[in-house]
Design a protein around this motif. Structure first.
Motif, short mmCIF file in Angstrom:
data_model
loop_
_atom_site.label_atom_id
_atom_site.label_comp_id
_atom_site.label_asym_id
_atom_site.label_seq_id
_atom_site.Cartn_x
_atom_site.Cartn_y
_atom_site.Cartn_z
N ILE A 568 0.83 -1.20 0.00
CA ILE A 568 0.00 0.00 0.00
C ILE A 568 0.87 1.25 0.00
N LEU A 569 1.85 1.31 0.90
CA LEU A 569 2.72 2.49 0.97
C LEU A 569 3.56 2.64 -0.29
N GLY A 570 3.93 1.52 -0.89
CA GLY A 570 4.74 1.58 -2.11
C GLY A 570 3.99 2.17 -3.28
N SER A 571 2.66 2.12 -3.24
CA SER A 571 1.86 2.65 -4.36
C SER A 571 1.31 4.05 -4.07
N VAL A 572 1.65 4.59 -2.91
CA VAL A 572 1.11 5.89 -2.52
C VAL A 572 1.83 7.01 -3.27
N ASN A 573 1.05 7.95 -3.78
CA ASN A 573 1.62 9.17 -4.33
C ASN A 573 1.00 10.36 -3.60
N ALA A 574 1.36 11.56 -4.03
CA ALA A 574 0.88 12.75 -3.33
C ALA A 574 -0.64 12.82 -3.32
N HIS A 575 -1.28 12.46 -4.43
CA HIS A 575 -2.74 12.61 -4.52
C HIS A 575 -3.46 11.62 -3.61
N ALA A 576 -2.79 10.52 -3.26
CA ALA A 576 -3.42 9.54 -2.37
C ALA A 576 -3.70 10.14 -1.00
N MET A 577 -2.93 11.15 -0.61
CA MET A 577 -3.16 11.76 0.70
C MET A 577 -4.48 12.54 0.72
N ARG A 578 -4.85 13.10 -0.41
CA ARG A 578 -6.15 13.79 -0.52
C ARG A 578 -7.28 12.78 -0.34
N HIS A 579 -7.13 11.60 -0.98
CA HIS A 579 -8.13 10.55 -0.80
C HIS A 579 -8.16 10.05 0.64
N THR A 580 -6.98 10.05 1.29
CA THR A 580 -6.92 9.64 2.69
C THR A 580 -7.77 10.58 3.55
N PHE A 581 -7.65 11.88 3.30
CA PHE A 581 -8.48 12.83 4.05
C PHE A 581 -9.97 12.55 3.79
N GLY A 582 -10.33 12.33 2.53
CA GLY A 582 -11.73 12.10 2.20
C GLY A 582 -12.30 10.89 2.92
N THR A 583 -11.59 9.77 2.87
CA THR A 583 -12.11 8.54 3.47
C THR A 583 -12.11 8.62 5.00
N GLN A 584 -11.03 9.18 5.59
CA GLN A 584 -10.94 9.23 7.05
C GLN A 584 -11.94 10.21 7.65
N SER A 585 -12.15 11.35 6.99
CA SER A 585 -13.11 12.33 7.52
C SER A 585 -14.53 11.79 7.45
N VAL A 586 -14.88 11.12 6.36
CA VAL A 586 -16.22 10.52 6.26
C VAL A 586 -16.38 9.41 7.29
N ALA A 587 -15.32 8.60 7.48
CA ALA A 587 -15.39 7.53 8.47
C ALA A 587 -15.58 8.09 9.87
N ASP A 588 -15.08 9.31 10.11
CA ASP A 588 -15.20 9.93 11.43
C ASP A 588 -16.48 10.76 11.54
N GLU A 589 -17.39 10.54 10.60
CA GLU A 589 -18.73 11.14 10.61
C GLU A 589 -18.72 12.66 10.42
N VAL A 590 -17.73 13.17 9.69
CA VAL A 590 -17.78 14.57 9.26
C VAL A 590 -18.85 14.66 8.18
N PRO A 591 -19.78 15.60 8.25
CA PRO A 591 -20.84 15.69 7.24
C PRO A 591 -20.27 15.76 5.82
N VAL A 592 -20.95 15.09 4.90
CA VAL A 592 -20.45 14.98 3.53
C VAL A 592 -20.35 16.35 2.86
N ASP A 593 -21.29 17.24 3.16
CA ASP A 593 -21.23 18.55 2.53
C ASP A 593 -20.02 19.35 3.01
N VAL A 594 -19.61 19.12 4.25
CA VAL A 594 -18.40 19.77 4.77
C VAL A 594 -17.17 19.22 4.05
N VAL A 595 -17.10 17.91 3.91
CA VAL A 595 -15.99 17.29 3.18
C VAL A 595 -15.93 17.81 1.75
#
Length: 640
Positions: A568-595
């Motif tokens: 997983i780490l070997g395939s990570v690029n800079a843009h993957a960190m943006r997706h990390t924020f998206g998935t982790q914030s939604v998982a932590d119940e941040v409202p979708v419109d805020v994300v």
């Protein structure tokens, strides 16, 4: 001492150095470690086998010296053998023995192992790139060109020059030729930068270049291909008299096709990404039109456009090559022979749009691309590769690892690199920035939000995103502290008052500037490797390369990582960190419109992909729970 070895009577220079050490009574175990590679030289596995090999080489050298050397040397050696049972050599007599043995020197061959001709450290670095033989080394040099050595650790320009000069001296024996632009230190003759203007011609007008010494048979025709900004074409293919030229008054001052293409691209001069993408598609089509089709752009019809569609499915190998600077003669318009259907469709649509504009400004009479269908593609469930997002636990452990490496007392330059990587990853992983947004982020746009409190201050950053839309994103305290450390490395106070008249200053900027002309020109560094004033930030690609390089180190050296996590780490690029924020914030119940607002998505539907990903994770976890419970119930029944 040269990095390249020579063979004497079947022995390389490292063999002679090893025998010299043996004559000087150095222990065989030390000789094995110093001169040989256990994986390749099996005789170096144990001290006893090493000593037998050294004694055999010494006997062979003495034997040939007796046969080929001077009568005085031969008599001295015979007397030593009669007296001691073996030749007792001094430094002087050993040198005389090796000089006599050079009468039977061996010649290199393309199939010879790298380890036979290069010192162990150099050979191991070359083998780390998959270069096992001399022939493979020449092929690697010819494929990469003048900077072939840059991707090989600890093979600098000096060692590269020695290696290439040696290869050139032995071209006849190797029966292979090193290309002219592969550097051997004689930079005056190396065409590292192509001429300002290069004329491209139809493929049939080029001469066949055999490309080797002593090779028979034909070879592919070597084409001259060049980017649009330096391209020239013969008068007959320029489009001055193109069959599709409009007879009405033209709204642009374009005498021929190249000027028309440049006029179209000038529309996008303020949109760097769009300009780069459209330039790539237009220059590919122009080169194909002239070199392959042998027609001017303004003379192409529907049949020609359909032929180019087929060309995109599998480009001519002569149009494909590794990535090089646009100023290099090795530049090629395609980086891969296998364009995805999506890339083929994008090219078709980009060219159709360009021709539509050329018709609208009355340069062309009609648009042949209007009669060409788009290539068929599979409609993907989601266009975003959110599967590259880091799982929450791995993201947490990566942050801990970065903190640890940033605080280590070791190489100061490496520590600075870790700190800028940490700041970049947190900026994208905690604030959802794209890499271009992180690269362009300015200190003057980062401020304390009015919505925070003294107990819980909130920082916000304003960036310019896609479609030139401005948005403001929150910045975590961890990111703020990482930026402060990075700025300290740059010799600047992050918390100093901002000059409102001149608030610019990139949040992320290289601390150490490579000693390359391009880097020095971009960053304005002359003699000092560190920059304090007039800083230039990273480019988006520069941030991506830095992150990929440093994460590779973590994948190889971080403890407590499973094989799956390393993948997983070997395939990570800079843009993957943006997706990390998206998935982790939604998982932590941040409202979708805020994300959605933080990520800058135009549509809530796009952001909802992260919700679907979280639902999938929930279902998978619960399914695993069901399976474990069922297995436990079955086991309990057996026990009863």
């Amino acid at each position: 001492m040269s990095e390249v070895l020579t063979l004497t009577y079947g022995y390389t220079a490292k063999d002679l150095a090893a025998v010299r050490a043996y004559v000087q009574r150095v222990a065989p175990a030390i000789i094995a470690r110093t001169y040989y590679d256990v994986d390749e030289d099996t005789f170096a596995a144990t001290p006893s086998t090493m000593e037998r090999h050294l004694r055999g080489m010494l006997d062979g050298l003495v034997r040939v010296a007796i046969e080929q050397g001077s009568p005085a040397l031969a008599e001295h050696l015979r007397a030593s053998v009669r007296k001691h049972g073996e030749p007792k050599l001094t430094a002087v007599t050993f040198r005389m023995v090796t000089e006599a043995a050079t009468l039977a020197a061996a010649a290199p061959h393309a199939s010879h192992s790298i380890g036979r001709w290069f010192r162990p450290r150099v050979a191991s670095r070359l083998k780390g790139e998959g270069i096992a033989t001399l022939g493979a080394l020449i092929a690697f040099c010819n494929r990469r060109g003048g900077s072939w050595w840059r991707s090989i650790p600890r093979i600098g320009a000096g060692r590269a020059a020695v290696i290439v000069a040696w290869l050139r001296r032995h071209e006849t024996q190797l029966r292979l030729r090193v290309d002219a632009d592969v550097s051997d230190g004689n930079y005056a003759r190396d065409p590292m930068v192509a001429a300002d203007v290069v004329e491209v011609r139809p493929a049939g007008t080029y001469q066949v270049d055999a490309g080797g010494v002593g090779q028979s048979g034909s070879a592919p025709v070597r084409l001259t291909l060049t980017p649009l900004e330096r391209m020239a074409v013969p008068h007959g293919l320029s489009g001055i008299d193109g069959e599709n030229r409009s007879v009405a008054f033209c709204y642009i001052q374009a005498r021929h096709d190249l000027e028309a293409a440049r006029a179209y691209l000038n529309k996008y001069r303020d949109q760097p990404k769009t300009l780069r993408a459209y330039t790539k598609e237009l220059e590919r089509f122009l080169l194909w039109s002239v070199v392959v089709r042998g027609k001017a752009l303004s003379s192409l019809v529907v049949d020609d456009c359909e032929a180019y569609k087929d060309f995109l499915k599998k480009p001519d190998p002569r149009f494909v090559g590794e990535r090089f600077s646009r100023s290099s003669p090795r530049w090629r318009p395609f980086a891969s022979e296998n364009l995805s259907p999506e890339s083929q469709r994008y090219a078709t649509r980009a060219l159709r749009a360009a021709f539509t504009w050329l018709v609208d400004v009355r340069y062309l009479a009609g648009n042949p691309w209007k009669a060409v269908n788009d290539p068929k593609i599979v409609q993907r469930e989601t266009a975003m590769q959110i599967h590259r997002a880091l799982p929450a636990d791995l993201w947490r452990r990566l942050r801990d690892e970065l903190d640890k490496r940033c605080g280590e007392d070791g190489d100061p330059k490496l520590g600075m690199q870790w700190r800028v990587v940490r700041a970049a990853l947190l900026l994208m992983g905690d604030s959802g920035l794209r890499r271009e947004e992180a690269a362009d982020a300015q200190r003057g746009k980062l401020r304390v939000s009015i919505y925070g409190t003294l107990e819980r201050p909130v920082w916000e950053l304003t960036v310019i995103g896609k479609r030139q839309k401005e948005r403001t994103v929150p910045v975590s305290i961890a990111t703020l502290e990482a930026l402060k450390a990075h700025w300290a490395d740059r010799g600047r106070d992050f918390m100093a008052p901002i000059d409102l008249l001149n608030p610019s200053g990139p949040l992320l900027s290289p601390v150490t500037i490579p000693r390359t002309p391009a880097s020095r020109a971009k960053h304005g560094a002359k003699h000092d490797q560190r920059i304090n004033e007039g800083e230039q930030g990273y480019s988006a690609d520069g941030i991506n390369r830095l992150i990929s390089r440093m994460l590779t180190i973590i994948v190889e050296t971080m403890d407590d990582l499973s094989l799956d996590e390393r993948v997983i780490l070997g395939s990570v690029n800079a843009h993957a960190m943006r997706h990390t924020f998206g998935t982790q914030s939604v998982a932590d119940e941040v409202p979708v419109d805020v994300v959605q607002k933080v990520l800058g998505h135009a549509s809530l539907q796009t952001t909802s992909i992260y919700v679907q990903a979280e639902k999938k994770r929930v279902l998978e976890e619960v399914a695993g729970y069901y399976a474990r419970r069922a297995e436990s119930a079955t086991t309990g029944k057996r026990d009863n």
